[in-house]
Design an enzyme around this catalytic site. Structure first.
Site, PDB file in Angstrom:
ATOM      1  N   ARG A 108       0.937  -1.147   0.110  1.00 18.75           N
ATOM      2  CA  ARG A 108       0.035   0.085   0.165  1.00 18.75           C
ATOM      3  C   ARG A 108       0.855   1.273  -0.120  1.00 18.75           C
ATOM      4  NH1 ARG A 108      -2.800   2.979   4.849  1.00 18.75           N
ATOM      5  NH2 ARG A 108      -3.810   4.612   3.566  1.00 18.75           N
ATOM      6  N   HIS A 138      -3.228  11.028   0.681  1.00 15.59           N
ATOM      7  CA  HIS A 138      -2.709  10.350   2.021  1.00 15.59           C
ATOM      8  C   HIS A 138      -2.144  12.044   2.635  1.00 15.59           C
ATOM      9  CE1 HIS A 138      -1.308   7.334   4.805  1.00 15.59           C
ATOM     10  NE2 HIS A 138      -1.130   8.390   5.642  1.00 15.59           N
ATOM     11  N   GLU A 153      -7.669   8.109   5.997  1.00 13.51           N
ATOM     12  CA  GLU A 153      -8.311   8.637   7.418  1.00 13.51           C
ATOM     13  C   GLU A 153      -8.869   9.987   7.336  1.00 13.51           C
ATOM     14  OE1 GLU A 153      -5.287   8.419  10.387  1.00 13.51           O
ATOM     15  OE2 GLU A 153      -4.942   6.315  10.096  1.00 13.51           O
ATOM     16  N   ASN A 162      -7.323   1.434   9.610  1.00 17.86           N
ATOM     17  CA  ASN A 162      -6.332   1.913  10.404  1.00 17.86           C
ATOM     18  C   ASN A 162      -6.581   1.594  11.754  1.00 17.86           C
ATOM     19  OD1 ASN A 162      -5.205   2.181   7.812  1.00 17.86           O
ATOM     20  ND2 ASN A 162      -4.693   4.246   8.077  1.00 17.86           N
ATOM     21  N   TYR A 189      -4.605   1.386  15.725  1.00 16.30           N
ATOM     22  CA  TYR A 189      -3.255   1.426  16.518  1.00 16.30           C
ATOM     23  C   TYR A 189      -3.332   1.261  17.894  1.00 16.30           C
ATOM     24  CZ  TYR A 189      -0.749   3.287  12.320  1.00 16.30           C
ATOM     25  OH  TYR A 189      -0.302   3.304  11.079  1.00 16.30           O
ATOM     26  N   GLU A 199      -3.297  -0.451   8.059  1.00 15.16           N
ATOM     27  CA  GLU A 199      -2.343   0.123   8.857  1.00 15.16           C
ATOM     28  C   GLU A 199      -2.359  -0.571  10.479  1.00 15.16           C
ATOM     29  OE1 GLU A 199      -1.531   4.216   9.110  1.00 15.16           O
ATOM     30  OE2 GLU A 199      -2.032   4.505   7.126  1.00 15.16           O
TER      31      GLU A 199
HETATM   32  C1  BGC Z   1      -1.626   7.658   9.348  1.00 17.70           C
HETATM   33  C2  BGC Z   1       0.044   7.463   8.823  1.00 17.70           C
HETATM   34  C3  BGC Z   1       0.838   7.494  10.230  1.00 17.70           C
HETATM   35  C4  BGC Z   1       0.608   6.581  10.958  1.00 17.70           C
HETATM   36  C5  BGC Z   1       1.193   6.528  12.422  1.00 17.70           C
HETATM   37  C6  BGC Z   1      -1.903   6.977  10.563  1.00 17.70           C
HETATM   38  O1  BGC Z   1      -2.774   7.963  11.113  1.00 17.70           O
HETATM   39  O2  BGC Z   1      -2.227   7.375   8.207  1.00 17.70           O
HETATM   40  O3  BGC Z   1       0.203   8.379   7.925  1.00 17.70           O
HETATM   41  O4  BGC Z   1       2.048   7.752   9.917  1.00 17.70           O
HETATM   42  O5  BGC Z   1      -0.852   6.855  11.483  1.00 17.70           O
HETATM   43  O6  BGC Z   1       1.299   7.756  12.973  1.00 17.70           O
END
Ligand code: BGC
Length: 523
Positions: free
Chosen positions: A110, A155, A200, A343, A345, A416
């Site tokens: 990607r 992006h 995002e 995405n 995290y 992501e």
């Molecule tokens: C974004 C990336 C970023 C990653 C980590 C995501 O929100 O798409 O561009 O680097 O988070 O911070």
């Protein structure tokens, strides 16, 4: 291909390992090889974005994006006062990047197109052939290597001329985005079969217009954030429908959008008000974007509409700060995705709140009315926002699956997921993060029946992390930003990921097994 065969650990290594485990640096729950495996039709990949790796900001006819312009004008905005002029210099090292991707053995890459590399002014009256060729070469090389290019059109690197006109808060920008997307489909649609319109829009709109952490910190809380949301969604629908009509019959590709979400959990699961706060958080941050596209009825979620309308009324506005879609727009948006790009995290603990010290008035934060906290037991090995809570990803895909019936038919692809640290190739925390998050996905697939069909690590290599500059690292490959060649070196997490991709299972003892391995020798 690298060899991912195990190397016998020595005593010193085992001692280090047990110390690491004591420090919470390794998986304490799982050991051995995972009982479940990733299905044959599950695709593994890695992600990057143009501004974060490319560099070559003014080379080969490229025009300026707002990230070039803003960081040149405000050099102290990034933590290390850096910019993206060179970044990982993928503009010159893309062949090396492709070799790195091949070595991982993944099926997908990607990446994003920089709008102003192919249209220097943003508009299609001036097409930059050198830029056009740059991406065509990359896509050809990927396809030759049997790696599916998954291409994001936007992006965050908005052409500077449009940002000067308000960026996504200006409804006219939607027209120009459509022109750019049409050009990209014409130029590359024979090679690219998986497209993502926007990355995002939630985090982007919130950070540019409300919290001011992304360039150019527009500072239009409570208003700009919703105009951006609204126009981003309309831009997505416009491009989806355009592809469907003009390109899909021949090119037969898939188009979607990338939505981001932290998992929202009640601070105290026994308190109904915290449970409601968690749901409100998810609806205001994820549902606002997902519901118009993936729900059966379309449009913004009812709770979102009520919250913003009520608060707007209380604040004396004669119209809601959240714009309305026309019936045609609701219809165009509903079902405008061929898969769900997610995405993810980290996770948050939520409880209700009327006002917090950092909220502006008006603001999306105040409209949402929830206080965000984290659990002190969640580790935070790098960036001060990324707390490790692996079950969050399983809960999140279950939340999506329960909210949007269409996800039984179209799959979720994790576009992501990854962890920050402060550098080094022995990235034990990252190995554990990937193992533990991927295992939660295996549970979601095998035990909960979630339709998850792909996973892309963020990121292939260390990059320009927006406001954090180069201070934090996300890569499977480390990049030496001080070397003229931007030397790339695989980290332990790259070997671990290659092993998962190859075996389709997780080896929770990978660190133990591969300690002592000389990573540079395996390059
Ligand atoms: C974004 C990336 C970023 C990653 C980590 C995501 O929100 O798409 O561009 O680097 O988070 O911070």
């Amino acid at each position: 291909m690298w060899s991912s065969s195990a190397v016998a650990p020595n005593t010193a290594v085992l001692l280090t390992l047990s110390l690491l485990q004591l420090a919470g640096g390794s998986s304490d729950v799982n050991s051995g090889i995972s009982n479940y495996s990733f299905p044959d039709d599950f695709i593994f990949g890695v992600s990057t974005a143009a501004f974060q790796i490319e560099g070559g900001w003014n080379e080969g006819g490229k025009g300026e994006s707002i990230w070039d312009t803003y960081l040149h004008e405000h050099p102290t905005v990034t933590k290390d006062h850096s910019n993206g002029d060179v970044a990982a210099d993928s503009y010159h090292h893309y062949m090396e990047d492709i070799e790195m991707i091949k070595k991982l053995g993944v099926q997908g890459y990607r990446m994003s197109i920089s709008w102003t590399r192919i249209l220097p002014n943003g508009t299609d009256n001036n097409i930059n052939q050198e830029g056009v060729k740059y991406y065509r070469t990359i896509f050809e090389e990927l396809v030759k290597a049997n790696i599916t290019p998954v291409v994001t059109l936007y992006h965050w690197d908005m052409p500077t001329p449009f940002m000067n006109l308000g960026g996504w808060t200006n409804a006219k920008v939607v027209d120009y985005f459509e022109d750019y997307a049409r050009l990209a489909f014409n130029l590359y649609g024979d090679l690219v079969k998986m497209w993502l319109t926007l990355n995002e829009p939630h985090f982007h709109c919130f950070s540019v217009y409300e919290t001011d952490v992304l360039a150019p910190a527009f500072n239009a809380p409570g208003l700009g954030v919703y105009l951006c949301t609204h126009n981003s969604l309309l831009a997505h629908a416009r491009v989806y429908r355009m592809y469907e009509k003009e390109f899909k019959p021949d090119q037969k590709g898939k188009v979607s959008i990338v939505l981001d979400a932290s998992m929202g959990l009640p601070k105290d699961p026994n308190k109904p008000e915290d449970v409601e706060a968690a749901e409100n958080y998810l609806q205001m941050n994820l549902g606002m974007f997902a519901h118009p596209i993936y729900s059966e009825e379309g449009d913004y979620p009812r709770v979102v509409r009520e919250k913003v309308n009520n608060m707007s009324r209380l604040q004396g506005y004669s119209r809601s700060r959240l714009p309305y879609f026309t019936d045609e727009e609701v219809t165009a948006l509903r079902g405008s995705a061929d898969f769900f790009g997610l995405n993810h995290y980290t996770s948050e603990l939520l409880s209700p709140s009327v006002m917090e010290p950092n909220w502006k008035v008006p603001s999306l934060a105040q409209d949402t009315g929830v206080k965000m906290e984290t659990d002190p037991s969640w580790p935070m090995p790098g960036a001060d926002w990324l707390y490790v809570y692996p079950p969050g990803i399983r809960k999140l895909v279950n939340w999506l699956q329960n909210n949007y019936k269409i996800l039984k038919k179209i799959p979720i692809i994790i576009t992501e997921n990854g962890l920050t640290d402060f550098g080094g190739t022995k990235d034990y925390d990252r190995v554990d993060y990937y193992n533990d998050y991927l295992y939660q996905l295996l549970l979601a697939i095998h035990e909960d029946g979630c339709n998850v069909k792909g996973y892309f690590c963020w990121s292939l290599m260390d990059d320009m992390e927006w406001g954090d500059g180069y201070t934090i690292k996300f890569g499977l490959y480390s990049v030496d930003f001080n070397s003229p060649n931007r030397t790339r070196t695989p980290k332990l997490s790259a070997y671990n990921y290659a092993n998962i991709v190859r075996t389709r299972r997780i080896d929770f003892d990978y660190i133990k097994r591969s300690e002592g391995l000389n990573t540079t020798a395996l390059k």
